[in-house]
Design a protein around this motif. Structure first.
Motif, PDB file in Angstrom:
ATOM      1  N   ASP A  19       0.724  -1.260   0.091  1.00  0.00           N
ATOM      2  CA  ASP A  19      -0.057  -0.006   0.015  1.00  0.00           C
ATOM      3  C   ASP A  19       0.790   1.205  -0.092  1.00  0.00           C
ATOM      4  N   GLN A  20       0.384   2.220  -0.450  1.00  0.00           N
ATOM      5  CA  GLN A  20       1.326   3.693  -0.609  1.00  0.00           C
ATOM      6  C   GLN A  20       0.365   4.801   0.058  1.00  0.00           C
ATOM      7  N   LYS A  21       1.022   5.699   0.443  1.00  0.00           N
ATOM      8  CA  LYS A  21       0.168   7.022   0.864  1.00  0.00           C
ATOM      9  C   LYS A  21       1.278   8.197   0.571  1.00  0.00           C
ATOM     10  N   ILE A  22       0.664   9.320  -0.072  1.00  0.00           N
ATOM     11  CA  ILE A  22       1.477  10.424  -0.479  1.00  0.00           C
ATOM     12  C   ILE A  22       1.686  11.280   0.761  1.00  0.00           C
ATOM     13  N   ILE A  23       2.685  11.546   1.078  1.00  0.00           N
ATOM     14  CA  ILE A  23       2.946  12.362   2.420  1.00  0.00           C
ATOM     15  C   ILE A  23       3.471  13.869   2.085  1.00  0.00           C
ATOM     16  N   ASP A  24       3.694  14.149   0.584  1.00  0.00           N
ATOM     17  CA  ASP A  24       4.247  15.580   0.290  1.00  0.00           C
ATOM     18  C   ASP A  24       4.398  15.402  -1.138  1.00  0.00           C
ATOM     19  N   ILE A  25       3.619  16.522  -1.679  1.00  0.00           N
ATOM     20  CA  ILE A  25       3.749  16.776  -3.223  1.00  0.00           C
ATOM     21  C   ILE A  25       4.039  18.376  -3.365  1.00  0.00           C
ATOM     22  N   ARG A  26       5.047  18.478  -4.303  1.00  0.00           N
ATOM     23  CA  ARG A  26       5.475  20.011  -4.712  1.00  0.00           C
ATOM     24  C   ARG A  26       5.959  20.214  -5.889  1.00  0.00           C
ATOM     25  N   ARG A  27       5.744  21.481  -6.363  1.00  0.00           N
ATOM     26  CA  ARG A  27       5.933  22.027  -7.716  1.00  0.00           C
ATOM     27  C   ARG A  27       7.465  22.371  -7.734  1.00  0.00           C
ATOM     28  N   VAL A  28       8.398  22.044  -8.635  1.00  0.00           N
ATOM     29  CA  VAL A  28       9.703  22.466  -8.683  1.00  0.00           C
ATOM     30  C   VAL A  28       9.817  23.359  -9.769  1.00  0.00           C
ATOM     31  N   ALA A 114       0.671   8.203  17.623  1.00  0.00           N
ATOM     32  CA  ALA A 114       1.782   9.121  16.780  1.00  0.00           C
ATOM     33  C   ALA A 114       0.935   9.879  15.938  1.00  0.00           C
ATOM     34  N   GLY A 115       1.729  11.118  15.530  1.00  0.00           N
ATOM     35  CA  GLY A 115       1.169  12.118  14.526  1.00  0.00           C
ATOM     36  C   GLY A 115       2.192  12.175  13.483  1.00  0.00           C
ATOM     37  N   SER A 116       1.566  13.057  12.433  1.00  0.00           N
ATOM     38  CA  SER A 116       2.303  13.474  11.514  1.00  0.00           C
ATOM     39  C   SER A 116       2.997  12.351  10.693  1.00  0.00           C
ATOM     40  N   SER A 117       3.992  12.221   9.965  1.00  0.00           N
ATOM     41  CA  SER A 117       4.343  11.226   8.971  1.00  0.00           C
ATOM     42  C   SER A 117       4.764   9.831   9.783  1.00  0.00           C
ATOM     43  N   ALA A 118       4.998   9.919  11.060  1.00  0.00           N
ATOM     44  CA  ALA A 118       5.164   8.623  11.855  1.00  0.00           C
ATOM     45  C   ALA A 118       4.151   7.809  11.838  1.00  0.00           C
ATOM     46  N   ARG A 119       2.819   8.375  12.091  1.00  0.00           N
ATOM     47  CA  ARG A 119       1.589   7.603  12.197  1.00  0.00           C
ATOM     48  C   ARG A 119       1.258   7.007  10.615  1.00  0.00           C
ATOM     49  N   THR A 120       1.782   7.381   9.507  1.00  0.00           N
ATOM     50  CA  THR A 120       1.949   6.885   8.374  1.00  0.00           C
ATOM     51  C   THR A 120       2.674   5.605   8.198  1.00  0.00           C
ATOM     52  N   VAL A 121       4.031   5.734   8.573  1.00  0.00           N
ATOM     53  CA  VAL A 121       5.158   4.905   8.718  1.00  0.00           C
ATOM     54  C   VAL A 121       4.665   3.676   9.395  1.00  0.00           C
ATOM     55  N   ASP A 123       1.416   2.673  10.418  1.00  0.00           N
ATOM     56  CA  ASP A 123       0.648   2.094   9.882  1.00  0.00           C
ATOM     57  C   ASP A 123       0.736   1.162   8.705  1.00  0.00           C
ATOM     58  N   LEU A 124       1.467   1.681   7.688  1.00  0.00           N
ATOM     59  CA  LEU A 124       1.956   1.026   6.665  1.00  0.00           C
ATOM     60  C   LEU A 124       2.868   0.116   6.876  1.00  0.00           C
ATOM     61  N   ALA A 125       3.549  -0.035   7.804  1.00  0.00           N
ATOM     62  CA  ALA A 125       4.434  -1.045   8.520  1.00  0.00           C
ATOM     63  C   ALA A 125       3.637  -2.093   9.138  1.00  0.00           C
ATOM     64  N   GLY A 126       2.354  -2.049   9.604  1.00  0.00           N
ATOM     65  CA  GLY A 126       1.485  -2.874  10.217  1.00  0.00           C
ATOM     66  C   GLY A 126       1.905  -2.467  11.838  1.00  0.00           C
ATOM     67  N   ILE A 127       2.645  -1.840  12.228  1.00  0.00           N
ATOM     68  CA  ILE A 127       3.317  -2.029  13.682  1.00  0.00           C
ATOM     69  C   ILE A 127       2.086  -1.161  14.569  1.00  0.00           C
ATOM     70  N   LYS A 128       2.047  -1.886  15.557  1.00  0.00           N
ATOM     71  CA  LYS A 128       0.764  -1.528  16.553  1.00  0.00           C
ATOM     72  C   LYS A 128       1.306  -1.029  18.012  1.00  0.00           C
ATOM     73  N   ASP A 129       0.565  -0.664  18.883  1.00  0.00           N
ATOM     74  CA  ASP A 129       0.802  -0.360  20.283  1.00  0.00           C
ATOM     75  C   ASP A 129       2.347   0.108  20.235  1.00  0.00           C
ATOM     76  N   VAL A 130       2.754   1.594  19.727  1.00  0.00           N
ATOM     77  CA  VAL A 130       3.774   2.340  19.742  1.00  0.00           C
ATOM     78  C   VAL A 130       3.536   3.665  20.008  1.00  0.00           C
ATOM     79  N   ASN A 131       4.251   4.534  20.849  1.00  0.00           N
ATOM     80  CA  ASN A 131       4.099   5.909  21.056  1.00  0.00           C
ATOM     81  C   ASN A 131       5.293   6.605  20.385  1.00  0.00           C
ATOM     82  N   ALA A 132       5.006   7.539  19.642  1.00  0.00           N
ATOM     83  CA  ALA A 132       5.975   8.250  19.055  1.00  0.00           C
ATOM     84  C   ALA A 132       5.855   9.795  19.350  1.00  0.00           C
ATOM     85  N   LYS A 133       7.004  10.625  19.763  1.00  0.00           N
ATOM     86  CA  LYS A 133       6.893  11.773  20.059  1.00  0.00           C
ATOM     87  C   LYS A 133       8.301  12.617  19.321  1.00  0.00           C
TER      88      LYS A 133
END
Length: 231
Positions: A19-28, A114-121, A123-133
């Motif tokens: 599975d995939q999720k876009i976390i950032d998209i920019r015009r250069v 967890a928030g921000s990009s950590a939650r996405t990482v 979630d897609l890894a299948g990791i549970k019961d973890v606290n990120a700060k």
């Protein structure tokens, strides 16, 4: 009539296991002699929710091409951190990447905190019961995702197989004493504070001696499979 239009575009492609999720998209924008050229840069997190996850970046003149390149790059950068049988992390660790720093801890029974990009990482890894700060104030989603990957790379085994009195037994890493010989399987790592005096690679039957202590942010990797720990 309905059957005539039942096949959609790309229906013959096999669905990827990742599975995939876009976390950032920019015009250069790039200024050239002929004028300005516009490209798109996309950053993607990809994972199979079974312990594998990676972050990739891709650039192209259109978003579709950038997404495809980013996904291929994420698959090339896949890691498989050491997890517990409940798909949590075995211990607390910190990591730094660029201006971002993070601390992750096991959080049994609390789910994914967890928030921000950590939650996405996670979630897609299948990791549970973890606290990120995040210890930094950086809002850069790309760096936040990469620092989370760096933290997962530091995961070490919570138990080790040790030879004692001619028998192979499994004990907690904290109970390892100087003189123990540890058998590591592929993907296992040992605590960074261990001082190695002998390391043997069974694939090549080569043996090497070292009296140097490993840095705290470094782990002994896959190729070392039998280790003696010094005082």
């Amino acid at each position: 009539m309905a059957n005539k239009f039942s096949k959609g575009r790309g229906s013959g492609r096999e669905k990827s296991e990742y599975d995939q999720k876009i976390i950032d998209i920019r015009r250069v924008t790039r200024v050239t002699k002929g004028g300005k050229r516009f490209n798109f840069r996309v950053t993607i997190v990809a994972g199979n929710r079974k312990g594998e996850v990676g972050v990739g970046m891709g650039k192209a003149s259109d978003t579709a091409g950038a997404i495809e390149k980013a996904f291929r790059n994420a698959r090339k950068n896949l890691i498989k951190p050491k997890l517990t049988k409940d798909f949590s992390i075995p211990h607390e660790t910190e990591a730094k990447f660029g201006s971002s720093s993070v601390i992750i801890k096991p959080a049994k029974g609390r789910g994914l905190v967890a928030g921000s990009s950590a939650r996405t990482v996670f979630d897609l890894a299948g990791i549970k019961d973890v606290n990120a700060k995040y210890l930094s104030r950086s809002k850069n989603k790309v760096n936040n995702a990469k620092v989370t990957i760096e933290a997962l790379k530091k995961m070490v085994v919570s138990h080790a197989k040790v030879y004692r009195d001619g028998e192979l037994i499994k004990i907690p890493v904290a109970e390892i004493v100087p003189g123990d010989i540890i058998l590591l399987e592929e993907g296992d790592k040992i605590p960074a504070d261990a001082r190695l005096i002998e390391a043997r690679n069974f694939r090549t039957q080569e043996s090497s001696l070292t009296g140097e202590s490993l840095p705290e942010d470094k782990n002994t990797e896959v190729l070392i499979e039998e280790i003696s720990i010094a005082d």
